[in-house]
Design a protein around this motif. Structure first.
Motif, PDB file in Angstrom:
ATOM      1  N   LEU A 160       7.183 -28.314 107.671  1.00 27.67           N
ATOM      2  CA  LEU A 160       6.569 -27.172 107.012  1.00 27.67           C
ATOM      3  C   LEU A 160       7.593 -26.378 106.197  1.00 27.67           C
ATOM      4  CD1 LEU A 160       4.313 -26.187 110.031  1.00 27.67           C
ATOM      5  CD2 LEU A 160       3.827 -27.791 108.168  1.00 27.67           C
ATOM      6  N   GLY A 161       7.316 -25.117 106.014  1.00 30.34           N
ATOM      7  CA  GLY A 161       8.121 -24.314 105.114  1.00 30.34           C
ATOM      8  C   GLY A 161       9.505 -23.995 105.631  1.00 30.34           C
ATOM      9  N   GLY A 162      10.286 -23.430 104.753  1.00 30.14           N
ATOM     10  CA  GLY A 162      11.628 -23.021 105.127  1.00 30.14           C
ATOM     11  C   GLY A 162      12.020 -21.736 104.439  1.00 30.14           C
ATOM     12  N   LYS A 163      12.956 -21.047 105.032  1.00 32.93           N
ATOM     13  CA  LYS A 163      13.581 -19.871 104.425  1.00 32.93           C
ATOM     14  C   LYS A 163      15.043 -19.944 104.820  1.00 32.93           C
ATOM     15  CE  LYS A 163      13.007 -16.186 101.910  1.00 32.93           C
ATOM     16  NZ  LYS A 163      12.543 -16.284 100.510  1.00 32.93           N
ATOM     17  N   SER A 164      15.662 -21.051 104.416  1.00 33.75           N
ATOM     18  CA  SER A 164      16.950 -21.429 104.985  1.00 33.75           C
ATOM     19  C   SER A 164      18.096 -20.568 104.475  1.00 33.75           C
ATOM     20  CB  SER A 164      17.234 -22.899 104.678  1.00 33.75           C
ATOM     21  OG  SER A 164      16.219 -23.715 105.220  1.00 33.75           O
ATOM     22  N   PRO A 165      19.071 -20.282 105.353  1.00 35.27           N
ATOM     23  CA  PRO A 165      20.244 -19.504 104.963  1.00 35.27           C
ATOM     24  C   PRO A 165      21.371 -20.402 104.455  1.00 35.27           C
ATOM     25  CG  PRO A 165      20.283 -19.850 107.324  1.00 35.27           C
ATOM     26  CD  PRO A 165      19.029 -20.523 106.810  1.00 35.27           C
ATOM     27  N   LEU A 166      22.182 -19.834 103.568  1.00 32.32           N
ATOM     28  CA  LEU A 166      23.426 -20.466 103.143  1.00 32.32           C
ATOM     29  C   LEU A 166      24.528 -19.450 103.420  1.00 32.32           C
ATOM     30  CD1 LEU A 166      24.029 -22.361  99.770  1.00 32.32           C
ATOM     31  CD2 LEU A 166      25.819 -21.119 100.984  1.00 32.32           C
ATOM     32  N   LEU A 167      25.322 -19.727 104.448  1.00 36.24           N
ATOM     33  CA  LEU A 167      26.347 -18.787 104.905  1.00 36.24           C
ATOM     34  C   LEU A 167      27.672 -19.103 104.235  1.00 36.24           C
ATOM     35  CD1 LEU A 167      24.239 -19.410 107.346  1.00 36.24           C
ATOM     36  CD2 LEU A 167      25.853 -18.123 108.727  1.00 36.24           C
ATOM     37  N   VAL A 168      28.273 -18.088 103.619  1.00 32.82           N
ATOM     38  CA  VAL A 168      29.565 -18.250 102.953  1.00 32.82           C
ATOM     39  C   VAL A 168      30.578 -17.319 103.627  1.00 32.82           C
ATOM     40  CG1 VAL A 168      30.829 -18.071 100.782  1.00 32.82           C
ATOM     41  CG2 VAL A 168      28.421 -18.802 100.771  1.00 32.82           C
ATOM     42  N   PHE A 169      31.557 -17.921 104.294  1.00 40.21           N
ATOM     43  CA  PHE A 169      32.600 -17.138 104.952  1.00 40.21           C
ATOM     44  C   PHE A 169      33.790 -16.951 104.016  1.00 40.21           C
ATOM     45  CE2 PHE A 169      30.068 -18.629 108.483  1.00 40.21           C
ATOM     46  CZ  PHE A 169      30.039 -17.523 109.315  1.00 40.21           C
ATOM     47  N   ALA A 170      34.576 -15.926 104.298  1.00 40.30           N
ATOM     48  CA  ALA A 170      35.696 -15.583 103.421  1.00 40.30           C
ATOM     49  C   ALA A 170      36.715 -16.705 103.318  1.00 40.30           C
ATOM     50  CB  ALA A 170      36.363 -14.297 103.908  1.00 40.30           C
ATOM     51  N   ASP A 171      36.789 -17.557 104.330  1.00 36.77           N
ATOM     52  CA  ASP A 171      37.775 -18.638 104.301  1.00 36.77           C
ATOM     53  C   ASP A 171      37.258 -19.894 103.602  1.00 36.77           C
ATOM     54  OD1 ASP A 171      35.983 -19.716 106.130  1.00 36.77           O
ATOM     55  OD2 ASP A 171      37.245 -19.301 107.876  1.00 36.77           O
ATOM     56  N   ALA A 172      36.056 -19.825 103.027  1.00 37.23           N
ATOM     57  CA  ALA A 172      35.478 -20.984 102.354  1.00 37.23           C
ATOM     58  C   ALA A 172      36.139 -21.214 100.999  1.00 37.23           C
ATOM     59  CB  ALA A 172      33.980 -20.779 102.155  1.00 37.23           C
ATOM     60  N   VAL A 197      11.951 -26.845  96.716  1.00 40.10           N
ATOM     61  CA  VAL A 197      12.522 -27.706  97.742  1.00 40.10           C
ATOM     62  C   VAL A 197      12.429 -26.965  99.068  1.00 40.10           C
ATOM     63  CG1 VAL A 197      14.584 -28.919  98.546  1.00 40.10           C
ATOM     64  CG2 VAL A 197      14.114 -28.755  96.081  1.00 40.10           C
ATOM     65  N   CYS A 198      11.753 -27.559 100.049  1.00 40.28           N
ATOM     66  CA  CYS A 198      11.549 -26.860 101.316  1.00 40.28           C
ATOM     67  C   CYS A 198      12.865 -26.577 102.027  1.00 40.28           C
ATOM     68  CB  CYS A 198      10.618 -27.666 102.220  1.00 40.28           C
ATOM     69  SG  CYS A 198      11.199 -29.347 102.566  1.00 40.28           S
ATOM     70  N   LEU A 199      13.862 -27.436 101.816  1.00 43.67           N
ATOM     71  CA  LEU A 199      15.146 -27.304 102.503  1.00 43.67           C
ATOM     72  C   LEU A 199      16.086 -26.311 101.839  1.00 43.67           C
ATOM     73  CD1 LEU A 199      15.667 -31.127 102.955  1.00 43.67           C
ATOM     74  CD2 LEU A 199      15.416 -29.530 104.843  1.00 43.67           C
ATOM     75  N   ALA A 200      15.724 -25.796 100.695  1.00 43.47           N
ATOM     76  CA  ALA A 200      16.643 -24.988  99.901  1.00 43.47           C
ATOM     77  C   ALA A 200      17.182 -23.794 100.678  1.00 43.47           C
ATOM     78  CB  ALA A 200      15.949 -24.497  98.630  1.00 43.47           C
ATOM     79  N   GLY A 201      18.471 -23.546 100.519  1.00 46.97           N
ATOM     80  CA  GLY A 201      19.112 -22.382 101.127  1.00 46.97           C
ATOM     81  C   GLY A 201      18.913 -21.171 100.235  1.00 46.97           C
ATOM     82  N   THR A 202      17.744 -20.582 100.327  1.00 45.43           N
ATOM     83  CA  THR A 202      17.375 -19.516  99.394  1.00 45.43           C
ATOM     84  C   THR A 202      17.955 -18.159  99.774  1.00 45.43           C
ATOM     85  OG1 THR A 202      15.316 -19.177 100.632  1.00 45.43           O
ATOM     86  CG2 THR A 202      15.229 -20.660  98.745  1.00 45.43           C
ATOM     87  N   TRP A 236      24.021 -28.282 107.382  1.00 46.97           N
ATOM     88  CA  TRP A 236      25.052 -28.897 106.548  1.00 46.97           C
ATOM     89  C   TRP A 236      26.279 -28.000 106.512  1.00 46.97           C
ATOM     90  CZ3 TRP A 236      19.928 -29.111 104.324  1.00 46.97           C
ATOM     91  CH2 TRP A 236      19.394 -30.417 104.258  1.00 46.97           C
ATOM     92  N   VAL A 237      27.447 -28.588 106.657  1.00 46.65           N
ATOM     93  CA  VAL A 237      28.704 -27.841 106.591  1.00 46.65           C
ATOM     94  C   VAL A 237      29.468 -28.314 105.361  1.00 46.65           C
ATOM     95  CG1 VAL A 237      30.867 -27.287 107.751  1.00 46.65           C
ATOM     96  CG2 VAL A 237      28.775 -27.592 109.104  1.00 46.65           C
ATOM     97  N   ASN A 238      29.676 -27.394 104.431  1.00 51.79           N
ATOM     98  CA  ASN A 238      30.399 -27.671 103.177  1.00 51.79           C
ATOM     99  C   ASN A 238      29.765 -28.803 102.365  1.00 51.79           C
ATOM    100  OD1 ASN A 238      32.294 -25.637 103.706  1.00 51.79           O
ATOM    101  ND2 ASN A 238      33.588 -27.019 104.891  1.00 51.79           N
ATOM    102  N   CYS A 239      28.458 -28.941 102.485  1.00 48.20           N
ATOM    103  CA  CYS A 239      27.710 -29.932 101.711  1.00 48.20           C
ATOM    104  C   CYS A 239      26.249 -29.519 101.755  1.00 48.20           C
ATOM    105  CB  CYS A 239      27.890 -31.347 102.277  1.00 48.20           C
ATOM    106  SG  CYS A 239      27.332 -31.531 103.990  1.00 48.20           S
ATOM    107  N   PHE A 240      25.411 -30.252 101.015  1.00 50.39           N
ATOM    108  CA  PHE A 240      23.985 -29.940 101.014  1.00 50.39           C
ATOM    109  C   PHE A 240      23.186 -31.199 100.715  1.00 50.39           C
ATOM    110  CE2 PHE A 240      20.114 -28.603  98.604  1.00 50.39           C
ATOM    111  CZ  PHE A 240      19.448 -28.009  99.654  1.00 50.39           C
ATOM    112  N   PHE A 241      22.051 -31.338 101.380  1.00 56.05           N
ATOM    113  CA  PHE A 241      21.038 -32.362 101.094  1.00 56.05           C
ATOM    114  C   PHE A 241      21.551 -33.787 101.289  1.00 56.05           C
ATOM    115  CE2 PHE A 241      17.160 -33.238  98.191  1.00 56.05           C
ATOM    116  CZ  PHE A 241      16.345 -33.243  99.311  1.00 56.05           C
ATOM    117  N   VAL A 242      22.455 -33.943 102.258  1.00 55.89           N
ATOM    118  CA  VAL A 242      22.883 -35.288 102.648  1.00 55.89           C
ATOM    119  C   VAL A 242      21.964 -35.719 103.776  1.00 55.89           C
ATOM    120  CG1 VAL A 242      24.762 -36.681 103.556  1.00 55.89           C
ATOM    121  CG2 VAL A 242      25.251 -34.778 101.985  1.00 55.89           C
ATOM    122  N   ARG A 243      21.127 -36.725 103.519  1.00 59.78           N
ATOM    123  CA  ARG A 243      20.153 -37.145 104.520  1.00 59.78           C
ATOM    124  C   ARG A 243      20.300 -38.626 104.796  1.00 59.78           C
ATOM    125  NH1 ARG A 243      13.988 -37.583 105.536  1.00 59.78           N
ATOM    126  NH2 ARG A 243      14.181 -38.338 107.652  1.00 59.78           N
TER     127      ARG A 243
END
Length: 487
Positions: A257-269, A288-293, A437-444
């Motif tokens: 179903l739906g998503g409201k995914s987070p994309l977390l950016v830390f200062a050390d990134a 895209v349902c998986l999008a980190g919006t 996903w850590v330091n990447c996106f949409f690898v399935r």
């Protein structure tokens, strides 16, 4: 050429249903409109309960023979379907781009080759599907996967053929028969898949395709007592209606179903990497349902991150998805465009600031948008927009980052950008999501489980998890030395 055949960019597409190995027309039709320019592509057969019932009956009739077909033969047919997809990649790509507005370059290079891969993967996985036998007080235990029966597969409009193949391929590999109901806003490549499957030697009735509005055909499919599995990708409200419909027969469900995914950016990134990941969330015009919006950025780097994001996002080219240089195409339907703009305008009225975008373009195009000054409990943060709209919030530390990330009703995916592997391990362990996903996106990888938590879904598919759903998993226990020799 049949009166029921339309030509899309030079490709012939039959507009009728595919039931029991034959093309079946309905008394009524519905228009299929291209989001690129609003033109009507063609009139599509508009299914009713009559066509739904016929399709389920065809699937039921074909089930015993297909279920009894050897694993090797089923795998051979699935590979033949993959061959057919690969031969028609260019045709499938241009038809789907015309139908749903996604980028032609993506369909050519990634999406349609992935459709073929999906069929090959489940064909190969079927041949090695096994569970090691084990003993209980001398008794042997043998686990097997038995075909369950006819399946109803209901797919969305944002990636029509790829998402259909994620369902159709494992269901067919499992020995089930299928009734596929594509979204009415993008039905064309499902019709082409029926042709490809028939040419590959899939027996009549094993795959059926019915088209139409969910409100007119959906209940007849999902409430049918002969349906043994239902897999649906789409919205939460529709999933609830499907679940209610299936409840009378206790039909097992898989719901993505739906998503409201987070994309977390830390200062050390790596900020360039993080910005690239964030801008990537505009892929497929944000549909895209998986999008980190929800961009969640550590306070100390938020200003620099925003500056780099605006610079990179402003360089995106929006326009005709058939143009190789286009980065962002149209949104699927005027109704969806109205929904997107409504979310944005209400957010701005409530105090949000549009750093970029915040308005419509011409036709069915919406400008890539980034909203700041948004509250955690606001509609724009809590509800799925399904368009090219991102929000940005800041956090002070890991605890606040995780609190904000988990602070919605959804739990489909999450993305974490950090240069510290220990932090990545700590944070991902606390995130509520089916995929992180850590330091990447949409690898399935299809060997991995896929699905959502909370309102983002029920169940997991992928690899053996798909067979667990599409099959009746059986354990056979045999007593030791219990055989009688009658010879």
């Amino acid at each position: 050429m049949s009166a029921h055949t339309i030509t899309v960019a030079g490709v012939a597409v039959d507009t009728r249903h595919w039931i029991g190995g034959e093309r079946v027309a309905s008394a009524q039709t519905f228009p299929d409109v291209s989001p690129i320019d609003g033109s009507t592509i063609g009139e599509i057969s508009r299914g009713t309960a009559m066509e739904a019932t016929a399709a389920v009956a065809a699937a039921k009739a074909a089930f015993p023979a297909w279920a009894a077909t050897s694993r090797a033969e089923r795998a051979r047919v699935l590979h033949a379907i993959a061959d057919g997809v690969e031969k028609r990649i260019e045709e499938l790509a241009i038809v789907e781009t015309t139908d749903n507005g996604a980028l032609l370059r993506s369909h050519r290079r990634g999406v349609m080759p992935r459709v073929a891969h999906n069929f090959r993967f489940f064909a190969d996985w079927l041949l090695k599907l096994e569970h090691e036998d084990f003993e209980t007080r001398g008794h042997s235990n043998h686990v097997s996967w038995d075909p369950a029966g006819p399946c109803v597969l209901i797919t969305p409009w944002n990636a029509p053929l790829m998402l259909a193949s994620w369902k159709v391929a494992p269901a067919l590999a499992a020995g089930d028969t299928v009734v596929l109901k594509p979204a009415e806003w993008s039905p064309l490549t499902a019709s082409l898949l029926a042709d490809i499957a028939a040419e590959a030697g899939l027996p009549a009735g094993v795959l059926n395709v019915v088209q139409g509005y969910g409100s007119e055909i959906g209940d007849a499919l999902t409430s049918h007592p002969d349906v043994r599995r239902i897999s649906f990708t789409g919205s939460v409200p529709t999933a609830k209606r499907i679940a209610e419909s299936a409840a009378a027969n206790l039909t097992p469900l898989s719901l993505e179903l739906g998503g409201k995914s987070p994309l977390l950016v830390f200062a050390d990134a790596d900020l360039d990497l993080a910005v690239g990941l964030a801008v990537e969330q505009y892929d497929n015009a944000g549909q895209v349902c998986l999008a980190g919006t929800r961009l969640l950025v550590e306070e100390s780097v938020a200003e620099e991150f925003t500056r780099r994001f605006v610079e990179k996002a402003s360089a995106l080219k929006q326009g005709d998805p058939r143009d190789e240089a286009t980065d962002v195409g149209p949104n699927i339907h005027p109704r969806q465009l109205e929904k997107i703009d409504g979310f944005v305008q209400r957010a701005v009225a409530a105090g949000a600031r549009a750093v970029i975008g915040g308005h419509r373009g011409d036709g069915q195009y919406y400008a890539p948008t980034l909203l700041t000054d948004v509250a955690q409990d606001s509609e724009i943060v809590q509800e799925e927009v399904f368009g090219p709209v991102l929000t940005l919030q800041t956090f002070a530390d890991e605890d606040e980052a995780v609190r904000l990330a988990n602070g919605t009703r959804f739990g489909l995916a999450a993305t974490v950008a950090t240069g510290d592997p220990e932090r990545a391990e700590r944070v991902t362990a606390r995130l509520v999501a089916g995929t992180v996903w850590v330091n990447c996106f949409f690898v399935r990888d299809l060997r991995a489980p896929f699905g959502g938590s909370r309102l983002s879904g029920v169940g997991r598919e992928g690899g053996t998890w798909s067979f667990d759903f599409y099959c009746d998993v059986k354990n056979t226990v045999t007593a030791p030395n219990g055989w009688t020799n009658h010879g």
